[in-house]
Design a protein around this motif. Sequence first.
Motif, mmCIF file in Angstrom:
data_model
loop_
_atom_site.group_PDB
_atom_site.id
_atom_site.type_symbol
_atom_site.label_atom_id
_atom_site.label_comp_id
_atom_site.label_asym_id
_atom_site.label_seq_id
_atom_site.Cartn_x
_atom_site.Cartn_y
_atom_site.Cartn_z
ATOM 1 N N SER A 64 41.497 30.848 47.289
ATOM 2 C CA SER A 64 40.132 30.131 48.174
ATOM 3 C C SER A 64 40.640 28.913 47.813
ATOM 4 C CB SER A 64 39.311 30.786 47.487
ATOM 5 O OG SER A 64 37.654 29.951 47.396
ATOM 6 N N ALA A 65 40.694 27.690 48.168
ATOM 7 C CA ALA A 65 40.420 26.471 47.713
ATOM 8 C C ALA A 65 39.462 25.944 47.346
ATOM 9 C CB ALA A 65 40.381 25.911 49.020
ATOM 10 N N GLU A 66 38.478 26.770 47.822
ATOM 11 C CA GLU A 66 36.842 26.280 47.141
ATOM 12 C C GLU A 66 36.915 27.162 45.518
ATOM 13 O OE1 GLU A 66 33.029 25.331 46.550
ATOM 14 O OE2 GLU A 66 34.127 24.821 48.327
ATOM 15 N N LEU A 67 37.228 28.082 45.606
ATOM 16 C CA LEU A 67 37.344 28.862 44.188
ATOM 17 C C LEU A 67 38.133 27.868 43.043
ATOM 18 C CD1 LEU A 67 37.237 30.810 41.539
ATOM 19 C CD2 LEU A 67 39.360 32.273 43.402
ATOM 20 N N ASP A 68 39.599 27.072 43.622
ATOM 21 C CA ASP A 68 40.521 26.204 43.584
ATOM 22 C C ASP A 68 39.413 25.372 42.437
ATOM 23 O OD1 ASP A 68 42.295 28.071 43.354
ATOM 24 O OD2 ASP A 68 43.141 27.230 44.806
#
Length: 150
Positions: A105-109
Amino acid sequence: MKRIIFGVFITFFSINASAQFVAKMEVKEAIEGMCSEKDVYALLPFDGQEKAICPVSENDILKRLNSEIQFLKDNPKFKDKGMIGLIINCKGKIVQCKMDNKTKSAELDKQIEELFNSLGEWKAGKLKGKKVDSSVLYSFKIKKGKITFD
């Protein structure tokens, strides 16, 4: 003859045992705020090397990750692993914070990077008593929406 070979063997290993291993990190792009782009070290717990010290304990980092990361609250069954890399300059400031092994997940990163950037001023790493730019890695696992360090 055996004593000579044994003596050479012992001498060779005693010389190598006193040598210190210093790992340098290759920096491929300019990073604003670094003290020396040529000398970024991955400091190890050997004599003369002191890792950069975070102003927050690892337990407190985990508490913050698990309580402040909105992605994990929204995805309580999420499972993954990753690694975040930091470069701390000789003044104790984070000059680079990015995921080395990204999660799914780019959002989590993005949220993890923002949290690490908010930890505050570090105690700079030292090599032979001199403050240096250094890298720090945190490898983690996420199981049932909870992060733990490896």
